[in-house]
Design a protein around this motif. Structure first.
Motif, PDB file in Angstrom:
ATOM      1  N   TYR A 169     -19.242  -3.977-111.061  1.00  0.00           N
ATOM      2  CA  TYR A 169     -19.895  -2.674-111.136  1.00  0.00           C
ATOM      3  C   TYR A 169     -20.509  -2.359-109.772  1.00  0.00           C
ATOM      4  O   TYR A 169     -21.099  -3.240-109.133  1.00  0.00           O
ATOM      5  CB  TYR A 169     -21.000  -2.673-112.193  1.00  0.00           C
ATOM      6  CG  TYR A 169     -20.494  -2.830-113.608  1.00  0.00           C
ATOM      7  CD1 TYR A 169     -20.061  -1.730-114.342  1.00  0.00           C
ATOM      8  CD2 TYR A 169     -20.460  -4.079-114.217  1.00  0.00           C
ATOM      9  CE1 TYR A 169     -19.604  -1.875-115.641  1.00  0.00           C
ATOM     10  CE2 TYR A 169     -20.001  -4.234-115.516  1.00  0.00           C
ATOM     11  CZ  TYR A 169     -19.580  -3.130-116.218  1.00  0.00           C
ATOM     12  OH  TYR A 169     -19.128  -3.282-117.501  1.00  0.00           O
ATOM     13  N   PHE A 220     -22.625   0.956-108.327  1.00  0.00           N
ATOM     14  CA  PHE A 220     -23.191   2.300-108.364  1.00  0.00           C
ATOM     15  C   PHE A 220     -23.764   2.635-106.996  1.00  0.00           C
ATOM     16  O   PHE A 220     -24.437   1.806-106.378  1.00  0.00           O
ATOM     17  CB  PHE A 220     -24.286   2.377-109.427  1.00  0.00           C
ATOM     18  CG  PHE A 220     -25.095   3.643-109.384  1.00  0.00           C
ATOM     19  CD1 PHE A 220     -24.653   4.775-110.056  1.00  0.00           C
ATOM     20  CD2 PHE A 220     -26.296   3.704-108.687  1.00  0.00           C
ATOM     21  CE1 PHE A 220     -25.398   5.938-110.021  1.00  0.00           C
ATOM     22  CE2 PHE A 220     -27.046   4.863-108.657  1.00  0.00           C
ATOM     23  CZ  PHE A 220     -26.598   5.987-109.323  1.00  0.00           C
ATOM     24  N   GLU A 257     -21.947   8.030-107.045  1.00  0.00           N
ATOM     25  CA  GLU A 257     -20.554   7.613-106.977  1.00  0.00           C
ATOM     26  C   GLU A 257     -20.358   6.263-107.654  1.00  0.00           C
ATOM     27  O   GLU A 257     -21.223   5.382-107.543  1.00  0.00           O
ATOM     28  CB  GLU A 257     -20.101   7.525-105.515  1.00  0.00           C
ATOM     29  CG  GLU A 257     -18.627   7.232-105.334  1.00  0.00           C
ATOM     30  CD  GLU A 257     -18.215   7.227-103.875  1.00  0.00           C
ATOM     31  OE1 GLU A 257     -17.020   7.012-103.602  1.00  0.00           O
ATOM     32  OE2 GLU A 257     -19.085   7.441-103.002  1.00  0.00           O
ATOM     33  N   ASN A 258     -19.242   6.130-108.333  1.00  0.00           N
ATOM     34  CA  ASN A 258     -18.858   4.851-108.933  1.00  0.00           C
ATOM     35  C   ASN A 258     -17.807   4.201-108.042  1.00  0.00           C
ATOM     36  O   ASN A 258     -16.660   4.626-108.012  1.00  0.00           O
ATOM     37  CB  ASN A 258     -18.305   5.064-110.346  1.00  0.00           C
ATOM     38  CG  ASN A 258     -17.956   3.760-111.048  1.00  0.00           C
ATOM     39  OD1 ASN A 258     -17.996   2.677-110.459  1.00  0.00           O
ATOM     40  ND2 ASN A 258     -17.607   3.848-112.318  1.00  0.00           N
ATOM     41  N   HIS A 313     -16.196   1.796-115.786  1.00  0.00           N
ATOM     42  CA  HIS A 313     -17.030   2.983-115.901  1.00  0.00           C
ATOM     43  C   HIS A 313     -18.507   2.602-115.951  1.00  0.00           C
ATOM     44  O   HIS A 313     -18.875   1.504-116.380  1.00  0.00           O
ATOM     45  CB  HIS A 313     -16.650   3.789-117.142  1.00  0.00           C
ATOM     46  CG  HIS A 313     -17.169   3.241-118.433  1.00  0.00           C
ATOM     47  ND1 HIS A 313     -16.633   2.134-119.057  1.00  0.00           N
ATOM     48  CD2 HIS A 313     -18.191   3.655-119.227  1.00  0.00           C
ATOM     49  CE1 HIS A 313     -17.278   1.904-120.178  1.00  0.00           C
ATOM     50  NE2 HIS A 313     -18.237   2.803-120.308  1.00  0.00           N
ATOM     51  N   ILE A 314     -19.333   3.493-115.477  1.00  0.00           N
ATOM     52  CA  ILE A 314     -20.785   3.302-115.484  1.00  0.00           C
ATOM     53  C   ILE A 314     -21.382   4.240-116.521  1.00  0.00           C
ATOM     54  O   ILE A 314     -21.101   5.443-116.527  1.00  0.00           O
ATOM     55  CB  ILE A 314     -21.388   3.594-114.095  1.00  0.00           C
ATOM     56  CG1 ILE A 314     -20.911   2.548-113.079  1.00  0.00           C
ATOM     57  CG2 ILE A 314     -22.908   3.631-114.160  1.00  0.00           C
ATOM     58  CD1 ILE A 314     -21.313   2.866-111.651  1.00  0.00           C
ATOM     59  N   PRO A 345     -14.542   5.008-112.590  1.00  0.00           N
ATOM     60  CA  PRO A 345     -14.301   4.481-111.243  1.00  0.00           C
ATOM     61  C   PRO A 345     -13.637   5.501-110.308  1.00  0.00           C
ATOM     62  O   PRO A 345     -12.793   6.287-110.737  1.00  0.00           O
ATOM     63  CB  PRO A 345     -13.383   3.277-111.493  1.00  0.00           C
ATOM     64  CG  PRO A 345     -13.737   2.833-112.866  1.00  0.00           C
ATOM     65  CD  PRO A 345     -14.029   4.088-113.627  1.00  0.00           C
TER      66      PRO A 345
END
Length: 265
Positions: free
Chosen positions: A162, A164, A187-188, A193-194, A222
Motif C-alpha cells: 500500500y 498513499f 494518489e494511490n 485499492h485504498i 491503484p
C-alpha cells in the motif's frame, strides 16, 4: 399512409412501455453483498457466496458474467472485456451456478472460487453481473434489452504493498457570498485499492478549534489520483490557521495525520 404511420408509432410506444415495465420488474432483483473483498494467501483457493433474490412478481432467467473494470476521471465505474486489464480476475474465478431461473420470492446462492497465483503481487478486480436478456418482436420489428445487476469483487493477496501519497492542498479564498474551501489531491501509488475515512479540523494561531468535520468512506484504486473538496462551514477572520487532516485507512489498519498551514487575508 398516415394511418400506417400512426399504427407504427403506437406500436413503438407500446414496445417502449413493455421494455420499461420489464426493466422496472427486473430492478426488483437484488444482489448481496454489493461489494466483496477477499484477502488471500498466495497459491490458495478462496471461496465466497453471492445471494441473488427475486423480489419481483415475475420469473427471471439470469446468467452470471464477469467483466474487468476501472474508473474514469469522474470516478464512474467503466467495464472492460474480461481479461483486457492486467488487474483482471477473469482467469482465476469460477461460479456455480452460472445460470439459473428465479421464481418470485426465491433466492439463489451463487458460490464462487478464486485461485490466487503463487506469484501474485497486485490486487485483482472484477465485477460480476447477473444478466437477463429481454426480447420482443412483432411483424419484423423488435427490440433487445439486457438488464444487469451485480457486485464488485476485489482479490487482495497477502503482503500487497500500500502506498498513499498526499500530493497537494489548494485553498480557495472566501468571498462575500462564499466561505473558504480546500481541494485535497491524493494518489494511490500502491498495488491495491485504498479505502479511507477522513476527519478534519481547523484551528487558529492560538490552537483554538474553529471547525471540525468528516468525510464518508472513499476509495482510490491503484495508479489513480483523486481529489476531495472540504467546504468550510464557518467564515474565517483574517489570520493564520492550520488544517489538520486525519486519515483512517480501513483495509490496512493504518493512520496518517497532516498539518497544513494557511492564511486568510
Amino acid at each position: 399512409m398516415r394511418k400506417v404511420k400512426r399504427v407504427f408509432l403506437i406500436f413503438n410506444f407500446l414496445l417502449l412501455i413493455f421494455i420499461l415495465l420489464n426493466t422496472i420488474s427486473y430492478a426488483a432483483v437484488k444482489v448481496e453483498p454489493a461489494r466483496i473483498i477477499m484477502n488471500s494467501k498466495l497459491d490458495t483457493r478462496t471461496t465466497g457466496v453471492i445471494n441473488v433474490v427475486n423480489n419481483g412478481d415475475s420469473q427471471v432467467f439470469l446468467q452470471a458474467y464477469l467483466y474487468d473494470w476501472t474508473e474514469d476521471k469522474t470516478e464512474s465505474l467503466i467495464t472492460r472485456n474480461p481479461g483486457e486489464l492486467d488487474s483482471s480476475l477473469y482467469n482465476h474465478i469460477k461460479f456455480n451456478p452460472r445460470s439459473f431461473i428465479l421464481e418470485p420470492g426465491q433466492k439463489q446462492v451463487v458460490r464462487f472460487t478464486i485461485t490466487t497465483p503463487e506469484d501474485l503481487e497486485q490486487e485483482l478486480r472484477g465485477i460480476v453481473f447477473f444478466e437477463e436478456e429481454i426480447s420482443y418482436s412483432e411483424e419484423g420489428t423488435g427490440a433487445r434489452v439486457i438488464t444487469q445487476v451485480g457486485t464488485v469483487i476485489y482479490l487482495v493477496p497477502e503482503n500487497v504493498k500500500y502506498h498513499f501519497k498526499l500530493n497537494e492542498i489548494r485553498f480557495k479564498a472566501q468571498t462575500e457570498s462564499e466561505n473558504m474551501s480546500s481541494l485535497i489531491l491524493m494518489e494511490n501509488k500502491g498495488d491495491a485499492h485504498i479505502r479511507y475515512e477522513l476527519e478534519y479540523k481547523i484551528i487558529d494561531s492560538n490552537s483554538r478549534l474553529i471547525e471540525e468535520g468528516s468525510l464518508g468512506e472513499k476509495i482510490i484504486i491503484p495508479t489513480f489520483e483523486r481529489g476531495v473538496i472540504i467546504n468550510f462551514e464557518n467564515r474565517l477572520n483574517p489570520g493564520d490557521y492550520k488544517l489538520l487532516l486525519s486519515y483512517n485507512f480501513i483495509n490496512n489498519n493504518e493512520q496518517k495525520s497532516y498539518e497544513i498551514p494557511f492564511k486568510v487575508k
